[in-house]
Write an enzyme that holds these catalytic residues in place. Sequence first.
Site: not given
Ligand code: GLN
Length: 588
Positions: A402, A531, A533
């Site tokens: 992310c 994600h 995970e």
């Molecule tokens: N802050 C970034 C976004 O909003 C990444 C979000 C995250 O890593 N979950 O896109």
Amino acid sequence: MVKYIIVTGGVISGVGKGIIASSTGLLLRTRGLRVTSIKIDPYLNIDAGTLSPLDHGEVFVLDDGGEVDLDLGNYERFLDVTLTRDNNITTGKIYRDVIERERKGDYLGKTVQVVPHITNAIQDWVERVGKICVDGSGQEPDVCIVELGGTVGDIESAPFIEAMRQFQFRVGHENFFLIHVSLIPVVGSVGEQKTKPTQASVRDLRGLGLSPDLIVCRSTKPLEEGIQGKISMFCHVSPKNVMAVHDCKSIYHVPLLLHQQGIIDVIEEKFNIKPIPNPAAQALFTKWKQLADRNTRYDDVVTIALVGKYTDLHDSYISVVKSLEHASLSLSRKLTIEWIESSDLEASVQQTDPVKYHNAWKNLVSAKGILVPGGFGGRGTEGMIIAAKWARENKIPYLGICLGLQIAVIEFARNVCGITDADSAEWNETTPNPVVIFMPEISKTHLGGTMRLGDRPTIFTDGSTNSITRRLYDGAGEIHERHRHRYEVNPEFIEQIENKGLSFIGRDEKGERMIVLELPDHPYFVATQFHPEYKTRPLGPRPVFLGLILAASGLLPEYLESLKTSKAAGSKPKLGRYQSVLSVNEEN
Ligand code: GLN
């Protein structure tokens, strides 16, 4: 009829109720029963989405986009199920429900009160959600485990305790089993174990109308002789219904400990059931035992640097840690995580706190793999960019998740494409070169539940057949993982970035959103906007984590080769002496 196991906690919070509840669920699965779970968090937030990771740990994300307590992750991993947002009850959700109904006039002019309206709403919720199928079979669960957060006696959990007191009459005592998890503290220089706090918490519970069927005693060391008997006598439960769970080598040993003490017999006796276990359910127990065993005998160590911004609270990254652990375990590797606060890598720290700076760098350069996980806001992002640069230039395996993908893109744009002021609009709104921008699918003003959340498809591009990531996903053309973000790679820069060699091999259905990137000519440089995970399993590591651990252990080329030959032969992938371990995963 669904049977209910209610899990309460005594003496202190954080005593391990979640692990004991999910271990119990796992053991019931090994008997061929379908198990679901509900976690009750007595806070007023509607969900965990707006809670700070440094305060409350990770926000877990479900397929349906629900942002929930991290304990739901535990349940999904142990029970191998897909839960829904409704499997996490908060005081906020219950009150919202009742107040909305009051406004609609549903209560016919009555005074709306905690008892019976709030307590009824809680019971209705538990009864409704306990029936939702969570294992893809289309069938109702046999058992629903309800974990009540906090400790008995807390002001905020009182309506839930009262609801559960009433619930035992609603569903019948024969379908209601209460596990009370309590702490046995140790005092004095000789370390004497004390039962009084547990006795007091059981008394509190009884005073509220609930009697434990089983008391699980948590302690640092195995219980001294006589302790179990004392608890049995003073708490009015039979000795066989007092069990002990001391701190053990890993959480994977907890189900085994409970099994040894006969928890299955006790529960089946109360519910008056004799399930007919099937071979798959029985095999699950054997696999679990092998997993716990593997946790004590390692072939080698693998060190991964986790470069994040919430490293003061390791629970902020609990699913990432579990994913690394599951992948390492599947290869009989002992995982060591070097926790690096990303801002410590930044040049300014060299002056202000040289020890911190040099320690952070020592840990970074000695790691065999680098992981930059998710995060929000600008603090520490320069340090993450430095870590990504180190990994790319020195051919150290890198996994970005992310924010970690966005970091890899900014680094590449700055240092390879020569766009030196490339940045993310998240923390630099005026940058002339926003390579990461806000993608307008959602509202910019309301923070709660407005992100790109939950399960979304990723389509691999036609040219990606030979990419490492796609091969790790078994050659699939489309994969499903969970998302939680607002920002994405700016489509205007894709061509420029790809011309310099970084490939966006996974995209959304329209091809507009960049979801997976990979750098060719690198042992492992992979990043995902999703994600991975959130879907890891103890017996089923997620492909990109497996890739990172394989690469960090120098085993990735061998593994990819074995994937090729096994595919051609229509058999399972083999990896030298890891064959049996990996086949355990596949069968799961
Ligand atoms: N802050 C970034 C976004 O909003 C990444 C979000 C995250 O890593 N979950 O896109």
